[in-house]
Design an enzyme around this catalytic site. Structure first.
Site, PDB file in Angstrom:
ATOM      1  N   SER A 145       0.752  -1.167   0.023  1.00 26.00           N
ATOM      2  CA  SER A 145       0.084  -0.091   0.015  1.00 26.00           C
ATOM      3  C   SER A 145       0.874   1.406   0.003  1.00 26.00           C
ATOM      4  CB  SER A 145      -0.827  -0.194   1.107  1.00 26.00           C
ATOM      5  OG  SER A 145      -1.669   1.245   1.394  1.00 26.00           O
ATOM      6  N   TYR A 158      -1.808  -0.320  10.466  1.00 21.63           N
ATOM      7  CA  TYR A 158      -2.036  -0.986   9.061  1.00 21.63           C
ATOM      8  C   TYR A 158      -0.840  -0.626   8.431  1.00 21.63           C
ATOM      9  CZ  TYR A 158      -3.655  -1.322   4.326  1.00 21.63           C
ATOM     10  OH  TYR A 158      -3.725  -1.774   3.059  1.00 21.63           O
TER      11      TYR A 158
END
Length: 249
Positions: A145, A158
């Site tokens: 990501s 995250y």
């Protein structure tokens, strides 16, 4: 992807399913789906079979090594040799940084880091049997990501796991080069999944992107498929950021 077999972890929905469908469109003959949602697996497998693919499924708790390996081995028993693995499974919680608990960390690390690691090990143990220099014996693509490189509010745990996956990708690429296994990662910005729409951050992302819009899952899947396909014969240890100009790394 012609006549190739690919295993997609987290393949029952979202980017994983979009990747599976695109692989079939590019000629993949066999698709293995690993997910924890058995009902969704069945529905997604049926959709892929309608597109002409041979499909095998396995439910697994990828945070547990034994379960992850058993799931991968089940796919191999059903489909035979696996040419590529895509790690698309992850959880995406949001919580202010001062409120993240030990339980939050444990769950995030278990799925996003340990789960990815376990599936990569299972794939390497299988793929290295087919080393035949100078041919590639297997390809692994991890979904990371842009959050690994750009901080966002309520996203620290995250983001940390995705940065860890970038590091894991490079470590595996180095150690598995002798077995001709190519290991890469793709780092998307936010894209239009049902979960992203539910969280409501896509309009803000679109404004911040040079292209002025969020991506569709298929646009991200194109890069995953390319890295997993026979067109990739030399890239390994790379992390490709796909953000529409949201971030430049």
């Amino acid at each position: 992807m012609k006549d190739q077999t690919s295993v997609i972890v987290g393949g029952a929905s979202g980017l994983g399913l979009a990747t599976a469908k695109l692989m079939v469109a590019h000629g993949a003959a066999k698709i293995g789906l690993i997910d924890r949602n058995e009902a969704l697996l069945a529905t997604s497998a049926a959709a892929l079979r309608d597109l002409g693919a041979e499909v095998a499924t396995a439910t697994a708790d990828i945070a547990v090594g034994e379960s992850a390996h058993r799931g991968f081995e089940s796919i191999v028993e059903q489909l035979g040799r696996v040419h590529s693995l895509v790690n698309s499974a992850a959880i995406y919680p949001r919580k202010p940084i001062l409120e993240i608990t030990d339980a939050d960390w444990d769950l995030e690390n278990a799925i996003n880091i340990k789960g990815t690691y376990h599936m990569m090990v299972a794939a390497v143990l299988h793929m290295r049997q087919f080393v035949d220099l100078p041919h590639v014996s297997g390809r692994i693509v991890n979904v990371t990501s842009v959050d690994a490189f750009k901080a966002h509010p309520q996203n620290a745990h995250y983001a940390a796991t995705k940065a860890a996956v970038v590091s894991l990708t490079k470590s595996f690429a180095q150690e598995c080069a002798k077995d001709q296994i190519l290991v890469n990662s793709v780092a998307p910005a936010g894209f239009a999944t049902d979960r992203a729409k539910e969280l409501g951050f896509l309009p803000e992302l679109a404004k911040a992107s040079a292209l002025g819009r969020a991506a569709e899952p298929t646009e991200m899947a194109e890069w995953i498929v390319m890295m997993a396909s026979s067109r990739n014969t030399y890239a390994t240890g790379e992390n490709v950021v796909i953000s529409g100009g949201y971030i430049y790394v």
